[in-house]
Design an enzyme around this catalytic site. Structure first.
Site, PDB file in Angstrom:
ATOM      1  N   THR A 130      -7.544  -3.163  -1.738  1.00 25.43           N
ATOM      2  CA  THR A 130      -6.890  -3.989  -2.721  1.00 25.43           C
ATOM      3  C   THR A 130      -7.283  -5.530  -2.854  1.00 25.43           C
ATOM      4  OG1 THR A 130      -5.043  -4.420  -3.987  1.00 25.43           O
ATOM      5  CG2 THR A 130      -4.896  -3.764  -1.739  1.00 25.43           C
ATOM      6  N   ASP A 131      -6.993  -6.144  -3.696  1.00 29.34           N
ATOM      7  CA  ASP A 131      -7.295  -7.575  -3.730  1.00 29.34           C
ATOM      8  C   ASP A 131      -5.966  -8.121  -3.357  1.00 29.34           C
ATOM      9  OD1 ASP A 131      -5.630  -6.860  -5.918  1.00 29.34           O
ATOM     10  OD2 ASP A 131      -6.596  -8.370  -7.407  1.00 29.34           O
ATOM     11  N   GLU A 132      -4.725  -7.078  -3.226  1.00 28.94           N
ATOM     12  CA  GLU A 132      -3.348  -7.628  -3.154  1.00 28.94           C
ATOM     13  C   GLU A 132      -3.272  -8.311  -1.668  1.00 28.94           C
ATOM     14  OE1 GLU A 132      -0.147  -5.254  -4.643  1.00 28.94           O
ATOM     15  OE2 GLU A 132      -1.488  -4.561  -6.264  1.00 28.94           O
ATOM     16  N   TYR A 155       3.452  -2.567   0.590  1.00 28.24           N
ATOM     17  CA  TYR A 155       2.049  -2.010   0.163  1.00 28.24           C
ATOM     18  C   TYR A 155       1.009  -2.803   0.752  1.00 28.24           C
ATOM     19  CZ  TYR A 155      -2.014  -1.030  -2.920  1.00 28.24           C
ATOM     20  OH  TYR A 155      -3.234  -0.673  -3.262  1.00 28.24           O
ATOM     21  N   LYS A 159      -2.038  -2.087   3.535  1.00 25.38           N
ATOM     22  CA  LYS A 159      -3.618  -2.145   3.165  1.00 25.38           C
ATOM     23  C   LYS A 159      -4.249  -3.073   4.055  1.00 25.38           C
ATOM     24  CE  LYS A 159      -5.348   0.053   0.397  1.00 25.38           C
ATOM     25  NZ  LYS A 159      -5.954   1.456   0.370  1.00 25.38           N
TER      26      LYS A 159
HETATM   27  P1  NAD Z   1      -2.841   7.222  -6.153  1.00 24.28           P
HETATM   28  O1  NAD Z   1      -1.598   6.809  -5.952  1.00 24.28           O
HETATM   29  O2  NAD Z   1      -3.263   7.552  -7.772  1.00 24.28           O
HETATM   30  O3  NAD Z   1      -3.680   8.459  -5.651  1.00 24.28           O
HETATM   31  C1  NAD Z   1      -3.409   8.518  -4.110  1.00 24.28           C
HETATM   32  C2  NAD Z   1      -4.016   9.946  -3.766  1.00 24.28           C
HETATM   33  O4  NAD Z   1      -3.885  10.082  -2.434  1.00 24.28           O
HETATM   34  C3  NAD Z   1      -2.948  11.199  -4.181  1.00 24.28           C
HETATM   35  O5  NAD Z   1      -3.967  11.958  -4.679  1.00 24.28           O
HETATM   36  C4  NAD Z   1      -2.089  11.454  -3.051  1.00 24.28           C
HETATM   37  O6  NAD Z   1      -1.734  12.896  -3.178  1.00 24.28           O
HETATM   38  C5  NAD Z   1      -3.263  11.432  -2.010  1.00 24.28           C
HETATM   39  N1  NAD Z   1      -2.391  11.262  -0.690  1.00 24.28           N
HETATM   40  C6  NAD Z   1      -1.526  10.334  -0.439  1.00 24.28           C
HETATM   41  N2  NAD Z   1      -1.052  10.397   0.807  1.00 24.28           N
HETATM   42  C7  NAD Z   1      -1.919  11.274   1.428  1.00 24.28           C
HETATM   43  C8  NAD Z   1      -1.831  11.967   2.666  1.00 24.28           C
HETATM   44  N3  NAD Z   1      -1.112  11.585   3.706  1.00 24.28           N
HETATM   45  N4  NAD Z   1      -2.945  12.829   3.000  1.00 24.28           N
HETATM   46  C9  NAD Z   1      -3.894  13.108   1.995  1.00 24.28           C
HETATM   47  N5  NAD Z   1      -3.773  12.542   0.775  1.00 24.28           N
HETATM   48  C10 NAD Z   1      -2.696  11.668   0.403  1.00 24.28           C
HETATM   49  O7  NAD Z   1      -3.730   5.898  -5.917  1.00 24.28           O
HETATM   50  P2  NAD Z   1      -4.960   5.328  -6.743  1.00 24.28           P
HETATM   51  O8  NAD Z   1      -4.370   4.321  -7.520  1.00 24.28           O
HETATM   52  O9  NAD Z   1      -6.232   6.353  -6.973  1.00 24.28           O
HETATM   53  O10 NAD Z   1      -5.532   4.191  -5.592  1.00 24.28           O
HETATM   54  C11 NAD Z   1      -6.538   4.909  -4.543  1.00 24.28           C
HETATM   55  C12 NAD Z   1      -7.094   3.861  -3.628  1.00 24.28           C
HETATM   56  O11 NAD Z   1      -7.361   2.766  -4.403  1.00 24.28           O
HETATM   57  C13 NAD Z   1      -5.791   3.355  -2.656  1.00 24.28           C
HETATM   58  O12 NAD Z   1      -6.165   3.212  -1.450  1.00 24.28           O
HETATM   59  C14 NAD Z   1      -5.431   2.124  -3.344  1.00 24.28           C
HETATM   60  O13 NAD Z   1      -4.970   1.139  -2.403  1.00 24.28           O
HETATM   61  C15 NAD Z   1      -6.650   1.622  -3.848  1.00 24.28           C
HETATM   62  N6  NAD Z   1      -6.967   0.518  -4.915  1.00 24.28           N
HETATM   63  C16 NAD Z   1      -5.953   0.902  -6.019  1.00 24.28           C
HETATM   64  C17 NAD Z   1      -6.109   0.207  -7.241  1.00 24.28           C
HETATM   65  C18 NAD Z   1      -5.218   0.362  -8.602  1.00 24.28           C
HETATM   66  O14 NAD Z   1      -5.287  -0.611  -9.556  1.00 24.28           O
HETATM   67  N7  NAD Z   1      -4.840   1.694  -8.767  1.00 24.28           N
HETATM   68  C19 NAD Z   1      -6.878  -1.054  -7.156  1.00 24.28           C
HETATM   69  C20 NAD Z   1      -7.499  -1.459  -6.113  1.00 24.28           C
HETATM   70  C21 NAD Z   1      -7.418  -0.527  -4.760  1.00 24.28           C
HETATM   71  P1  TYD Z   2       1.517  -2.382 -11.414  1.00 23.18           P
HETATM   72  O1  TYD Z   2       0.799  -1.504 -12.444  1.00 23.18           O
HETATM   73  O2  TYD Z   2       2.877  -1.736 -10.633  1.00 23.18           O
HETATM   74  O3  TYD Z   2       0.503  -2.873 -10.332  1.00 23.18           O
HETATM   75  P2  TYD Z   2       0.473  -3.854  -9.148  1.00 23.18           P
HETATM   76  O4  TYD Z   2       1.942  -4.179  -8.617  1.00 23.18           O
HETATM   77  O5  TYD Z   2      -0.291  -3.199  -7.890  1.00 23.18           O
HETATM   78  O6  TYD Z   2      -0.253  -5.198  -9.672  1.00 23.18           O
HETATM   79  O7  TYD Z   2       2.052  -3.635 -12.190  1.00 23.18           O
HETATM   80  C1  TYD Z   2       1.218  -4.374 -12.599  1.00 23.18           C
HETATM   81  C2  TYD Z   2       1.965  -5.896 -13.201  1.00 23.18           C
HETATM   82  O8  TYD Z   2       2.867  -5.347 -14.066  1.00 23.18           O
HETATM   83  C3  TYD Z   2       2.806  -6.304 -12.080  1.00 23.18           C
HETATM   84  O9  TYD Z   2       2.766  -7.713 -12.128  1.00 23.18           O
HETATM   85  C4  TYD Z   2       4.295  -5.659 -12.315  1.00 23.18           C
HETATM   86  C5  TYD Z   2       4.337  -5.440 -13.756  1.00 23.18           C
HETATM   87  N1  TYD Z   2       5.193  -4.518 -14.231  1.00 23.18           N
HETATM   88  C6  TYD Z   2       6.071  -4.664 -15.023  1.00 23.18           C
HETATM   89  O10 TYD Z   2       6.443  -5.828 -15.488  1.00 23.18           O
HETATM   90  N2  TYD Z   2       6.940  -3.697 -15.564  1.00 23.18           N
HETATM   91  C7  TYD Z   2       6.791  -2.359 -14.963  1.00 23.18           C
HETATM   92  O11 TYD Z   2       7.439  -1.439 -15.166  1.00 23.18           O
HETATM   93  C8  TYD Z   2       5.717  -2.036 -14.092  1.00 23.18           C
HETATM   94  C9  TYD Z   2       5.629  -0.693 -13.521  1.00 23.18           C
HETATM   95  C10 TYD Z   2       4.772  -3.346 -13.645  1.00 23.18           C
END
Ligand code: NAD
Ligand code: TYD
Length: 353
Positions: A130-132, A155, A159
Site C-alpha cells: 500500500t502507499d500508506e 496497519y 505492511k
Molecule cells: P481484504 O481485507 O478485502 O481481503 C483480505 C483477504 O485475506 C481476505 O479474503 C481474508 O480472508 C484473507 N486473509 C486474512 N488473513 C489471512 C490469513 N492469516 N491467512 C490466509 N488468508 C487471510 O483486503 P483487500 O482490500 O483485498 O487487500 C488485499 C491486499 O492489498 C492487502 O495486502 C492490502 O494491504 C493491499 N492493498 C489494499 C488496498 C485497498 O485499497 N484495499 C490498496 C493497496 C494495497
Molecule cells: P478507508 O476506506 O478506511 O481507507 P484508508 O483508511 O485505508 O485510506 O478510508 C478512506 C478515507 O475515508 C480515510 O480518509 C478515512 C475516511 N473514512 C470516513 O471518513 N468515514 C468512514 O466511515 C470510513 C470507513 C473512512
C-alpha cells in the site's frame, strides 16, 4: 509461472485479480487460492470461477501464518510463483486490535517467504502493498518509490515491515521478487467497512454516513481492475528486485466522494428511506486517531517502464461500483452475516462529535 499461489484470493482485490487473470489475460497456468476466510473473505465471490475454471483454479483453506500448512501446499501443488494479497487490511480495526495485523501481515509474509526460498525452481514472489507505508502528505507533493517509509497506523506499519522483509529476501537469499505500493482501490466485492461501499449501502438503507474529522482528507482512488492489470504487468515484465508505485492520479476529498455517492444513490431511485436527499444522512464524527491527511502517488515509473495506464476514470469507475452494489445485495447480505455487524456497532458507538 505454471502453478501460481494467490493468497487472500477470497478478499476484495484478490478475487478481482483471479477473475482478471483467468478471464482477460493469456496466463495459461493454474491458480491455487489460499485464504483462511476471515470476516473479509468470501468463497462465494468466486463461485463462477470455481464453476468455469475447475481445471485451472482451486481453493485451499489455510492460514498464511501456519508454516506446516503452507509448506505442504507448496510441495503438493508444485508452487512456482506467489502473488501475496492476504492481509488484515482495515486501518480502523488496526487501531482497536493491532495484534492480528502483526501476526497476519508480518508473520504471514515471513512464512510465505520461507516456503518460497525453500522451493526448488521458484520463480517469483510478488508482494502487494500500500502507499500508506509512506505516511502522510501535506497539500502538495507525491509519493515516489524512493520516498522514505513513515507509517502512521498499526496497519501501515505492519505492511511496511512486510515490504522490508520481502526486499531483504531478495538481497540476502536472491529470492526473485517484485513489489507494488498502490493507492486506495474501489470497485466490486469490496468489504463494506471501507469508505466507498459503506457509504453506498448506508445511503441506500437510510443509515448515518459518518465522515471522520472535517472530511477534507484526500485519497488517490484507483478502480480495482486497473490495479489488477498493473500487478500482472509487473509480474510479467517488471524488473526483479524492483518496487513500483501504482495510483489513479485521481485525488479526491472524502466529503466530495460521499456527497457524490448520495446523489448517485438518490438518482438510482432505489434508496429505502424517506429523506429528500441522502446527503441529510451525513454526520461529521470524531476524527480517526493518527488520520493521514493526504495520499498521492507518482506512478511514472510504472507508466514509463511498462506502459501501464488506468482505463477507468473516477466517473466511470464509481458508476460501475454503485451499480454493482445495487445489483448484488445478496452478496452483501452474505458477507455481512458474520461478526462484522457486531464490530461496526461497537466501532461507531460514541463517535459523534
Ligand atoms: P481484504 O481485507 O478485502 O481481503 C483480505 C483477504 O485475506 C481476505 O479474503 C481474508 O480472508 C484473507 N486473509 C486474512 N488473513 C489471512 C490469513 N492469516 N491467512 C490466509 N488468508 C487471510 O483486503 P483487500 O482490500 O483485498 O487487500 C488485499 C491486499 O492489498 C492487502 O495486502 C492490502 O494491504 C493491499 N492493498 C489494499 C488496498 C485497498 O485499497 N484495499 C490498496 C493497496 C494495497
Ligand atoms: P478507508 O476506506 O478506511 O481507507 P484508508 O483508511 O485505508 O485510506 O478510508 C478512506 C478515507 O475515508 C480515510 O480518509 C478515512 C475516511 N473514512 C470516513 O471518513 N468515514 C468512514 O466511515 C470510513 C470507513 C473512512
Amino acid at each position: 509461472m505454471k502453478n501460481l499461489l494467490v493468497t487472500g484470493g477470497c478478499g476484495f482485490i484478490g478475487s478481482n485479480f483471479i477473475r482478471y487473470l483467468l478471464e482477460e489475460t493469456s496466463f495459461s497456468g493454474r491458480i491455487i487460492n489460499v485464504d483462511n476466510l476471515t470476516y473479509a473473505g468470501n468463497v462465494s465471490s468466486l463461485d463462477d470461477i470455481q464453476r468455469n475454471y475447475s481445471d485451472r483454479y482451486c481453493f485451499e483453506k489455510a492460514d498464511v501464518c501456519d508454516p506446516a500448512a503452507i509448506n505442504e501446499i507448496f510441495k503438493r501443488q508444485g508452487i512456482d510463483s506467489v502473488c501475496h494479497f492476504a492481509a488484515e487490511s482495515h486501518v480502523d480495526r488496526s487501531i482497536t486490535s493491532p495484534e492480528i495485523f502483526i501476526n497476519t501481515n508480518v508473520k504471514g509474509t515471513f512464512t510465505l517467504l520461507e516456503a518460497a526460498r525453500n522451493q526448488a525452481g521458484f520463480l517469483l514472489f510478488h508482494h502487494v502493498s500500500t502507499d500508506e507505508v509512506y505516511g502522510s502528505l501535506g497539500k502538495t507533493g507525491f509519493f515516489t518509490e524512493t520516498t522514505p517509509y513513515a507509517p502512521s497506523s498499526p496497519y501501515s506499519a505492519s505492511k511496511a515491515a512486510s515490504d522490508h522483509l520481502v526486499r531483504a529476501y531478495f538481497h540476502t537469499y536472491g529470492l526473485e521478487m517484485t513489489l507494488s505500493n498502490c493507492s486506495n482501490n474501489y470497485g466490486p466485492f469490496q468489504f463494506p467497512e471501507k469508505l466507498i461501499p459503506l457509504m453506498i449501502l448506508n445511503a441506500l438503507n437510510g443509515k448515518p454516513l459518518p465522515i471522520y474529522g472535517d472530511g477534507t482528507n484526500v485519497r488517490d482512488w484507483l478502480y480495482v481492475r486497473d490495479h489488477c492489470k498493473a500487478i500482472w504487468m509487473i509480474m510479467e515484465h517488471g524488473r526483479r528486485g524492483e518496487t513500483y508505485n501504482i495510483g489513479g492520479e485521481c485525488e479526491l476529498e472524502n466529503r466530495h466522494i460521499v456527497e457524490r455517492i448520495c446523489d448517485m444513490v438518490d438518482q438510482s431511485g432505489r434508496a429505502v428511506h424517506s429523506h429528500a436527499s441522502s446527503r441529510e444522512l451525513i454526520r461529521y464524527v470524531k476524527d480517526r486517531p493518527g488520520h493521514d491527511f493526504r495520499y498521492a502517488i507518482d506512478c511514472s515509473k510504472l507508466k514509463d517502464e511498462l506502459g501501464w495506464k488506468p482505463e477507468e476514470s473516477f466517473d466511470t469507475g464509481i458508476e460501475k461500483s454503485v451499480a454493482w452494489y445495487l445489483d448484488n445485495l445478496a452478496w452483501v447480505a452474505n458477507i455481512e452475516s458474520g461478526e462484522y455487524l457486531e464490530w461496526i456497532e461497537t466501532h461507531y458507538k460514541g463517535q459523534e462529535k
